[in-house]
Design an enzyme around this catalytic site. Structure first.
Site, PDB file in Angstrom:
ATOM      1  N   GLU A 246      28.036  41.897  30.211  1.00  0.00           N
ATOM      2  CA  GLU A 246      29.088  40.928  29.650  1.00  0.00           C
ATOM      3  C   GLU A 246      28.290  39.987  28.589  1.00  0.00           C
ATOM      4  O   GLU A 246      28.118  39.560  27.672  1.00  0.00           O
ATOM      5  CB  GLU A 246      29.439  40.087  30.090  1.00  0.00           C
ATOM      6  CG  GLU A 246      30.948  40.551  30.177  1.00  0.00           C
ATOM      7  CD  GLU A 246      31.322  40.124  32.061  1.00  0.00           C
ATOM      8  OE1 GLU A 246      31.197  38.993  32.730  1.00  0.00           O
ATOM      9  OE2 GLU A 246      32.327  41.004  33.013  1.00  0.00           O
TER      10      GLU A 246
ATOM     11  N   HIS B 211      23.631  40.550  31.758  1.00  0.00           N
ATOM     12  CA  HIS B 211      24.933  41.344  32.477  1.00  0.00           C
ATOM     13  C   HIS B 211      25.403  41.839  31.332  1.00  0.00           C
ATOM     14  O   HIS B 211      25.348  41.765  29.961  1.00  0.00           O
ATOM     15  CB  HIS B 211      26.157  40.486  32.667  1.00  0.00           C
ATOM     16  CG  HIS B 211      26.693  40.696  34.052  1.00  0.00           C
ATOM     17  ND1 HIS B 211      27.706  40.681  33.266  1.00  0.00           N
ATOM     18  CD2 HIS B 211      27.287  40.882  35.064  1.00  0.00           C
ATOM     19  CE1 HIS B 211      29.281  41.241  33.485  1.00  0.00           C
ATOM     20  NE2 HIS B 211      28.531  41.632  34.993  1.00  0.00           N
TER      21      HIS B 211
ATOM     22  N   SER C 290      34.058  46.511  40.998  1.00  0.00           N
ATOM     23  CA  SER C 290      34.683  46.878  41.328  1.00  0.00           C
ATOM     24  C   SER C 290      34.553  46.525  42.611  1.00  0.00           C
ATOM     25  O   SER C 290      35.202  48.011  43.226  1.00  0.00           O
ATOM     26  CB  SER C 290      35.715  47.729  40.940  1.00  0.00           C
ATOM     27  OG  SER C 290      36.394  47.503  39.557  1.00  0.00           O
TER      28      SER C 290
ATOM     29  N   GLY D 104      32.320  40.581  41.620  1.00  0.00           N
ATOM     30  CA  GLY D 104      33.183  39.494  40.548  1.00  0.00           C
ATOM     31  C   GLY D 104      33.920  39.217  41.312  1.00  0.00           C
ATOM     32  O   GLY D 104      33.844  38.681  41.840  1.00  0.00           O
ATOM     33  N   GLY D 105      35.011  39.816  40.980  1.00  0.00           N
ATOM     34  CA  GLY D 105      35.982  39.354  40.887  1.00  0.00           C
ATOM     35  C   GLY D 105      36.857  39.155  42.398  1.00  0.00           C
ATOM     36  O   GLY D 105      37.273  37.932  42.947  1.00  0.00           O
TER      37      GLY D 105
ATOM     38  N   GLU E 217      25.465  48.430  37.391  1.00  0.00           N
ATOM     39  CA  GLU E 217      26.661  47.864  37.138  1.00  0.00           C
ATOM     40  C   GLU E 217      27.401  48.812  35.831  1.00  0.00           C
ATOM     41  O   GLU E 217      27.223  48.877  34.549  1.00  0.00           O
ATOM     42  CB  GLU E 217      27.086  46.565  36.652  1.00  0.00           C
ATOM     43  CG  GLU E 217      26.657  45.451  37.934  1.00  0.00           C
ATOM     44  CD  GLU E 217      27.170  44.667  37.445  1.00  0.00           C
ATOM     45  OE1 GLU E 217      28.055  43.406  38.433  1.00  0.00           O
ATOM     46  OE2 GLU E 217      28.061  43.518  36.528  1.00  0.00           O
TER      47      GLU E 217
ATOM     48  N   ASN F 109      29.397  37.287  41.578  1.00  0.00           N
ATOM     49  CA  ASN F 109      29.183  36.485  40.488  1.00  0.00           C
ATOM     50  C   ASN F 109      30.665  36.025  40.226  1.00  0.00           C
ATOM     51  O   ASN F 109      31.333  36.866  39.703  1.00  0.00           O
ATOM     52  CB  ASN F 109      28.950  37.870  39.393  1.00  0.00           C
ATOM     53  CG  ASN F 109      28.377  37.509  37.946  1.00  0.00           C
ATOM     54  OD1 ASN F 109      28.889  35.906  37.571  1.00  0.00           O
ATOM     55  ND2 ASN F 109      28.705  38.502  37.081  1.00  0.00           N
ATOM     56  N   TRP F 110      30.305  34.827  39.564  1.00  0.00           N
ATOM     57  CA  TRP F 110      32.270  34.017  39.720  1.00  0.00           C
ATOM     58  C   TRP F 110      32.496  33.788  38.222  1.00  0.00           C
ATOM     59  O   TRP F 110      33.273  33.817  38.018  1.00  0.00           O
ATOM     60  CB  TRP F 110      32.037  32.555  39.902  1.00  0.00           C
ATOM     61  CG  TRP F 110      31.812  32.416  41.961  1.00  0.00           C
ATOM     62  CD1 TRP F 110      31.382  33.433  42.624  1.00  0.00           C
ATOM     63  CD2 TRP F 110      31.621  30.775  42.349  1.00  0.00           C
ATOM     64  NE1 TRP F 110      31.510  33.132  43.628  1.00  0.00           N
ATOM     65  CE2 TRP F 110      31.022  31.135  44.142  1.00  0.00           C
ATOM     66  CE3 TRP F 110      31.587  30.159  42.019  1.00  0.00           C
ATOM     67  CZ2 TRP F 110      31.349  30.375  44.987  1.00  0.00           C
ATOM     68  CZ3 TRP F 110      31.109  28.487  42.304  1.00  0.00           C
ATOM     69  CH2 TRP F 110      31.318  28.788  44.919  1.00  0.00           C
ATOM     70  N   LYS F 111      31.375  34.330  37.869  1.00  0.00           N
ATOM     71  CA  LYS F 111      31.594  34.057  35.865  1.00  0.00           C
ATOM     72  C   LYS F 111      32.062  32.959  35.960  1.00  0.00           C
ATOM     73  O   LYS F 111      31.515  32.642  35.998  1.00  0.00           O
ATOM     74  CB  LYS F 111      32.543  35.896  35.918  1.00  0.00           C
ATOM     75  CG  LYS F 111      31.946  37.686  35.973  1.00  0.00           C
ATOM     76  CD  LYS F 111      33.021  38.289  35.357  1.00  0.00           C
ATOM     77  CE  LYS F 111      32.171  39.018  35.741  1.00  0.00           C
ATOM     78  NZ  LYS F 111      32.535  41.000  35.181  1.00  0.00           N
TER      79      LYS F 111
ATOM     80  N   GLY G 188      36.075  45.028  36.372  1.00  0.00           N
ATOM     81  CA  GLY G 188      36.906  44.517  35.913  1.00  0.00           C
ATOM     82  C   GLY G 188      37.855  45.504  36.192  1.00  0.00           C
ATOM     83  O   GLY G 188      39.123  44.820  35.568  1.00  0.00           O
TER      84      GLY G 188
HETATM   85  P1  13P Z   1      34.025  43.388  39.731  1.00  0.00           P
HETATM   86  O1  13P Z   1      33.881  43.520  41.260  1.00  0.00           O
HETATM   87  O2  13P Z   1      35.075  41.944  39.230  1.00  0.00           O
HETATM   88  O3  13P Z   1      34.719  44.933  38.600  1.00  0.00           O
HETATM   89  O4  13P Z   1      32.605  42.741  38.596  1.00  0.00           O
HETATM   90  C1  13P Z   1      31.009  42.722  38.606  1.00  0.00           C
HETATM   91  C2  13P Z   1      30.442  42.548  38.092  1.00  0.00           C
HETATM   92  O5  13P Z   1      30.494  42.661  36.884  1.00  0.00           O
HETATM   93  C3  13P Z   1      29.536  41.771  38.717  1.00  0.00           C
HETATM   94  O6  13P Z   1      28.618  41.360  38.061  1.00  0.00           O
END
Ligand code: 13P
Length: 253
Positions: free
Chosen positions: A98, A96, A213, A234-235, A168, A9-11, A174
């Site tokens: 967010e 998600h 993470s 994510g990251g 999640e 997920n590149w956000k 993050g």
């Molecule tokens: P991180 O891997 O950056 O913690 O993000 C997880 C995430 O929200 C994937 O959708």
């Protein structure tokens, strides 16, 4: 035996130049992920560009969100399921944390989106998870159940064989604070158990990813748990070497 599935997920990250670099790195090592399923989920505006950069046919693509309205209409700023499919998506991330926290998406809206995705032939990656406050006040199971139940009420349990669930925990996203493999496994087993009460064979088939993470150094331990079927990253999905290392960890299970 469930196939492990890792999605990036590149956000809201990237531009053409960085996406070119990232995808070139993924193309170069895509052969090394064994039989893991892999997908990347770029920002909507870069889906078409990403698809054009992707040369590896074992890396699929997904959207990060989608409108309830399936095809087209007067919905300024939205992206439909038909549009996601048109540019080559197989998946769409829905619900998600967010989207829930920042944009106020409700369980009911998310459930409707899951229905739209399924009806349109996209595989939804349905995110569920609790905040730290909810966990610490003993509400973990009720929060997860409520998030799941809204979708089950909308689409029915049988359709869940076509849904990927991503657990999640909000406090692990993050933050560098990964849930321990045992903490994640416990919740994954709970989720599968909830589904099994309604349909055991669907529960057995459904892929449940862990997200929060996940890094190359913790992926293997997480993915070796019996109910953890890959990850939503994510990251670490923004770096080709890290993302491929996580996919390899899934491929080795
Ligand atoms: P991180 O891997 O950056 O913690 O993000 C997880 C995430 O929200 C994937 O959708």
């Amino acid at each position: 035996m469930r196939q492990l599935f890792v999605a990036g997920n590149w956000k809201m990250h990237g531009d053409k130049a960085s996406i070119k670099t990232l995808v070139t790195g993924l193309n170069a090592k895509a052969d090394s992920v064994g039989n893991a399923l892999v997908a990347v989920c770029p920002p909507a505006i870069y889906l078409d560009y990403t698809k054009n950069c992707l040369m590896a046919d074992n890396i699929a693509m997904g959207g990060q969100n989608m409108a309830i309205e399936p095809v087209q209409g007067a919905h300024t700023g939205e992206t439909s399921a038909a549009m996601l499919k048109d540019v080559g998506c197989q998946y769409v991330i829905l619900g998600h944390s967010e989207r829930r926290a920042i944009y106020g998406e409700t369980d009911q809206e998310i459930a409707q989106k899951v229905k739209t995705a399924l009806d349109s032939g996209l595989t939804p990656i349905l995110c569920v998870g609790e905040t730290l406050e909810e966990r610490e006040s003993g509400q973990l199971e009720s929060v997860i159940s409520q998030q799941l139940d809204a979708v089950i009420a909308e689409v029915g349990i049988d359709q869940f064989s076509g849904v990927v669930i991503a657990y999640e925990p909000v406090w692990a996203i993050g933050t560098g604070k990964t849930a321990s493999a045992q903490q994640a496994q416990d919740v994954h087993a709970f989720i599968r158990g909830q589904l099994a009460k309604l349909n055991a064979s669907v529960a057995e088939k459904v892929i449940i990813q862990y997200g929060g993470s996940v890094k190359p150094n913790n992926a293997s331990e997480l993915f070796s748990q019996p109910d953890i079927d890959g990850g939503l990253i994510g990251g670490a999905s923004l770096n080709a070497d890290d993302f491929i290392a996580i996919c390899q960890a899934a491929g080795e299970q």
